[in-house]
Design an enzyme around this catalytic site. Structure first.
Site, mmCIF file in Angstrom:
data_model
loop_
_atom_site.group_PDB
_atom_site.id
_atom_site.type_symbol
_atom_site.label_atom_id
_atom_site.label_comp_id
_atom_site.label_asym_id
_atom_site.label_seq_id
_atom_site.Cartn_x
_atom_site.Cartn_y
_atom_site.Cartn_z
ATOM 1 N N PHE A 152 36.396 -50.911 78.307
ATOM 2 C CA PHE A 152 36.461 -52.320 78.676
ATOM 3 C C PHE A 152 37.281 -52.561 79.948
ATOM 4 C CE2 PHE A 152 35.851 -54.032 74.052
ATOM 5 C CZ PHE A 152 34.577 -53.476 74.034
ATOM 6 N N GLU B 172 32.528 -37.815 85.692
ATOM 7 C CA GLU B 172 32.317 -39.042 86.461
ATOM 8 C C GLU B 172 32.667 -38.842 87.942
ATOM 9 O OE1 GLU B 172 33.001 -42.995 83.892
ATOM 10 O OE2 GLU B 172 34.855 -41.986 84.429
ATOM 11 N N HIS C 2 41.265 -41.037 83.622
ATOM 12 C CA HIS C 2 40.208 -41.804 84.277
ATOM 13 C C HIS C 2 40.503 -41.862 85.769
ATOM 14 C CE1 HIS C 2 37.712 -45.259 85.448
ATOM 15 N NE2 HIS C 2 36.981 -44.962 84.385
#
Length: 232
Positions: free
Chosen positions: A14, A145, A97
């Site tokens: 989120f 990623e 991340h």
């Protein structure tokens, strides 16, 4: 309570978007729970830390923290401990991340801290070589990623499939157990289908869901495509 994870897996982070803050985070998480039960896909949601208790109390699916620090409980003002997110109801945590990078040394410590608290770990890697290195630390989920594609509408599974193919090849040399998923630009059924075809265990998506005109529909489309690919 810690809820189990399984394949295929759909992870939605989120971040700090207003569209999934507070009660809005709960609404999306409840939709994810319903879709997970309907499709058989493991859907993991990662709300902001302040929303963790609110979301975790509302659903019976894995809820992950977006990050934990390496510090144990004690005199570490501002730190986010594994113990605290566990008490808040988290089943696991994301780590490393692109927007919250840590050193490999601290990553190893954070994974160990999570393990002590029986939390799953979803660790992000920006390159195949980094994915291989991180796989040696035995995370539960490895998210590949390329940072230049994060937040774009260009899916790594279609724009840079070679990154995922090489990641699979390198990671499986060292770790046969870790769930390997891809993020960055995932937004459509075609993006998910391409990821499954490449051999991934699932996908991760933020913008493709949170910033979609219909987040619940986007979430359902991705889950249904994963279920189709894995014959759930």
């Amino acid at each position: 309570m810690v809820y189990e994870i399984w394949k295929p897996l759909l992870l939605t982070n989120f971040k700090t978007y207003l569209e999934v803050t507070g009660e809005k985070a709960v609404r999306i998480a409840k939709a994810a729970e319903k879709i997970s039960k309907e499709t058989g896909v493991c859907i993991v949601v990662a709300p902001q830390h302040v929303d963790l208790p609110l979301v975790a109390r509302a659903v019976e699916i894995p809820v992950f923290a977006q990050h934990i620090d390496v510090n144990p409980p004690g005199p570490y003002t501002g730190s986010i401990t594994a113990e605290a997110v566990k008490v808040a109801g988290a089943s696991g945590t994301m780590l490393n991340h692109a927007e919250k990078r840590v050193t490999l040394s601290d990553l190893e410590k954070a994974i160990q801290r999570a393990r002590v608290c029986s939390l799953y770990t979803a660790v992000c890697a920006d390159t195949p070589r980094m994915a291989a290195a991180i796989s040696l630390l035995n995370p539960d989920i490895l998210v590949v990623e390329p940072p230049e594609l994060i937040g774009t509408w260009k899916a790594v599974s279609r724009v840079k499939p070679e990154v995922l193919t090489l990641s699979l090849k390198l990671v499986r040399k060292f770790n046969k157990r870790v769930f390997l998923v891809c993020g960055a630009g995932i937004k459509t059924r075609e993006d998910v289908k391409a990821a499954v075809k490449l051999g991934l265990d699932g996908v991760g998506s933020t913008t493709g869901i949170v910033k979609s005109p219909d987040p619940v529909k986007s979430l359902k489309n991705m889950a249904e495509e994963l279920a189709k690919g894995f014959k759930c």
